[in-house]
Design a protein around this motif. Structure first.
Motif, short mmCIF file in Angstrom:
data_model
loop_
_atom_site.label_atom_id
_atom_site.label_comp_id
_atom_site.label_asym_id
_atom_site.label_seq_id
_atom_site.Cartn_x
_atom_site.Cartn_y
_atom_site.Cartn_z
N PRO A 394 -4.65 66.17 3.51
CA PRO A 394 -3.91 66.48 4.81
C PRO A 394 -5.06 66.55 5.55
N VAL A 395 -6.68 65.93 5.28
CA VAL A 395 -7.07 65.76 6.17
C VAL A 395 -7.34 64.41 6.69
N HIS A 396 -6.47 63.33 6.10
CA HIS A 396 -6.61 61.99 6.67
C HIS A 396 -5.32 61.67 7.35
N ARG A 397 -4.07 62.89 7.13
CA ARG A 397 -3.21 62.69 7.02
C ARG A 397 -2.54 62.07 8.52
N ARG A 398 -3.61 62.93 9.82
CA ARG A 398 -3.64 62.11 11.67
C ARG A 398 -3.59 60.60 11.55
N TRP A 399 -4.53 59.91 10.74
CA TRP A 399 -4.37 58.22 10.78
C TRP A 399 -3.27 58.20 10.50
N HIS A 531 -3.11 67.61 14.46
CA HIS A 531 -3.20 68.52 13.90
C HIS A 531 -2.20 67.95 13.26
N SER A 532 -1.13 67.33 12.78
CA SER A 532 -0.30 66.91 12.16
C SER A 532 0.94 67.81 12.17
N VAL A 533 1.53 67.93 13.68
CA VAL A 533 2.45 68.64 13.69
C VAL A 533 3.70 67.83 14.30
N PHE A 534 4.32 68.13 14.02
CA PHE A 534 5.76 67.74 14.57
C PHE A 534 7.36 69.11 14.77
#
Length: 625
Positions: A394-399, A531-534
């Motif tokens: 999850p810490v990498h999902r922003r990329w 924030h990796s929010v949709f």
């Protein structure tokens, strides 16, 4: 039995019901009529149980019309007896015993004979058949449970037969809320480990699980329980087994002679010669056969990409261009258009679905518009991108945020099915659950969040058996699923969540009524990569209020997260993947909340939400302010 019209359409490549004419047809007065296409044979006879397998005892005769069909009546043949065709080729000294390409029933492997059989059955699914157009329509809810009959459940290590499977599967699928079952190929196949994708019997359900009537009972019972049945069907290639279609009459009859066209390098199998009209009639008849005689509701057509491209899985110099110098298989295109035209002409309340993995245009568009004519197409791009995103920590999902949003750029180019199929849980790829990062709790939470996002994303849904309760290990066809996991609270919670997700999905037209048009979808938040929010809206065709879907793809709960909404008033939390009942941490919004007159995301009103960790929320507007 074979009239002039039959011969005309057979030769034209458009005969759709050869199963009524060729093969073994039991006669009302006793005996059976046999007919087989073997244009390059110099002699053909039927050998079987009734004549002690003596060559020449029951010779067939070539029709004088040049069709290549050999036929004859055998008074002694009886239902249940085993037989083959002894074919002596006119090319060299080649003599071979072949199973009947049109056989309705085969003997168990490793034996390879065909059985004399008939297909009578008293159906009880009249209500389903009268109404199934509504179940299979493009604007209907469709949540598909893909399964392999031999490894779903077993009894003391043995296969369930079709009748046992009918009751256990129908009860389970109905409890879980799926609308359809998709069977991996049940067409007869000599090697169980091929999962049915190396077919030899294009008109015979595999005898591993019972008789043709047992399979009819299976379909009949699922229909009576309100469940549609889709059959995975393989017209793309066939195995090289001597008793099968390969080198049938001492020549490359069903396949191309040149291996650059007729042999599949990945699957070590033969490729149909779609340019031969009689082969097209054979395949079209096979597709129609399952819809006609077995009341199947749809065909999922396997490996369409391998049919469309002449250079599929080939290097330079290993393929032959088409007549225009291109790599498109023009004859295969013709075949698929003929197939789809005939399916929708004869059975307009069924559906054809293409497993097509490239950007070939208009796969699910009408033939008159230059399309292939399929009803739907698997969205392989969505599947690859979303699983790649979910595999990231999850810490990498922003990329990698764009992997989850990219599918909406092309979501309405085709009528898509979103597949999480068997192909994603074999050959070292890991199970769905094991693709997720984190500890056991996080893996389950990630999978719940993905399922929620998937069920709300435009497109019909498909999940392979075991995924719905979080199977840990990869699928293995040698045994059954790990049903013991369903007694574990986390896995049982995931299973309850999928059942509830299916219920919410079926009951809310906003999630399926406009699946294939941009009017059914609207982004609210597509760019919050930090924030990796949709967040997005799903809409119905009428004036019903939309649904709001919000996913938080990090393990960080987010309080006071503001989301703009189109309507003021109360928004009820319809489904929360983080609820305790599903194995979650219990974060949420107390069942719902009222809007604030605060502008957000271009809207006059907004919700101040709590976003649970690794979660998907579904909210609906219930009353105005």
């Amino acid at each position: 039995m074979i009239g002039q019209d039959d011969l005309y359409f057979f030769r034209e490549g458009t005969h759709a019901r050869l199963y009524d004419k060729l093969g073994c047809q039991l006669q009302a007065g006793g005996g059976a009529h046999f007919a087989v296409w073997a244009p390059n044979a110099r002699a053909v006879c039927v050998i079987g149980d009734w004549n002690d397998w003596r060559p020449g005892a029951d010779e067939l005769h070539a029709r004088p019309d040049g069709s290549g069909i050999w036929e004859g009546t055998v008074p002694e043949a009886q239902r249940g007896q085993i037989y083959k065709y002894r074919i002596a080729s006119s090319v060299g000294d080649y003599v071979v015993d072949k199973a009947d390409p049109f056989a309705f029933y085969a003997e168990p492997a490793p034996a390879t004979g065909s059985r004399v059989w008939s297909l009578e059955h008293h159906w009880h699914d009249q209500d389903w058949m009268a109404k199934r157009r509504a179940h299979n329509a493009l604007d209907a809810p469709m949540s598909i449970y893909e399964m392999h009959p031999g490894s779903w459940r077993r009894q003391d290590g043995s296969f369930l037969n079709y009748r046992e499977l009918a009751h256990q599967l129908a009860d389970y699928v109905r409890h879980m809320g799926f609308t359809h079952v998709e069977l991996m190929p049940v067409t007869e196949h000599p090697f169980y480990g091929s999962w049915g994708y190396q077919t030899t019997g294009y008109f015979a359900p595999t005898c591993r699980y019972g008789t043709p009537q047992d399979f009819m009972y299976f379909v009949d019972h699922l229909h009576q329980c309100g469940i549609g049945v889709i059959l995975d069907w393989v017209p793309s290639h066939f195995p090289t087994d001597e008793h099968g279609l390969a080198y049938f009459d001492g020549t490359h009859l069903y396949e191309h002679a040149d291996p650059r066209q007729g042999f599949h390098p990945e699957w070590s199998s033969c490729i149909f010669n779609y340019g031969r009209n009689e082969v097209r009639s054979f395949l079209v008849s096979s597709g129609l056969f399952w819809l006609d005689r077995y009341h199947i509701d749809g065909l999922r057509v396997d490996a369409v990409a391998s049919m469309l491209y002449l250079d599929y899985a080939r290097k330079d110099g290993e393929w032959i261009p088409n007549r225009y110098g291109g790599r498109e298989n023009l004859e295969a295109i013709d075949f698929m258009q003929i197939l789809n035209r005939e399916v929708y002409r004869s059975f307009p309340d069924t559906v054809t679905i293409a497993e097509e993995s490239t950007a070939w245009p208009n796969v699910s568009r009408p033939i008159e518009m230059g399309g292939l004519g399929f009803g739907m197409k698997w969205n392989m791009g969505w599947m690859h991108d979303d699983l790649a995103y979910m595999h990231e920590e999850p810490v990498h999902r922003r990329w990698h945020h764009g992997k989850m949003t990219f599918s909406m750029i092309y979501a309405f180019n085709e009528n898509f099915v979103l597949p999480l199929s068997h192909d994603e849980v074999v050959y070292g790829k890991g199970s769905l659950l094991n693709k997720m990062p984190g500890d056991a709790w996080q893996k389950l939470a990630n999978l719940r969040a993905l399922f929620g996002y998937m069920w709300c994303h435009p497109g019909k849904k498909l999940v392979f058996m075991g995924g719905e309760f979080g199977q840990w290990r990869e699928w293995a066809h040698e045994g059954e699923l790990d049903w013991g996991l369903t007694h574990d609270p986390g896995h049982a919670g995931l299973q309850r969540y999928v059942a509830e997700l299916n219920r919410v999905y079926r009951e809310r037209p906003a999630l399926w009524q406009i699946d294939f048009h941009s009017a059914g979808f609207e982004w609210v938040i597509a760019d919050d990569a930090d924030h990796s929010v949709f967040a997005f809206l799903r809409k119905a065709r009428d004036d019903a209020p939309p649904l709001l879907v919000v996913s938080n793809m990090t393990p960080v709960p987010r309080s006071n997260y503001r989301v703009g909404v189109p309507l003021p008033g109360h928004w009820r939390e319809v489904l929360n993947s983080d609820a305790h009942d599903y194995g979650g941490a219990g974060w949420g919004n107390m069942g719902g909340l009222d809007t604030d007159p605060v502008r957000a995301h271009g809207r006059m009103h907004s919700l101040n939400l709590t976003l649970p960790p690794l979660s998907t929320l579904i909210l609906e507007h219930t009353r105005h302010a």
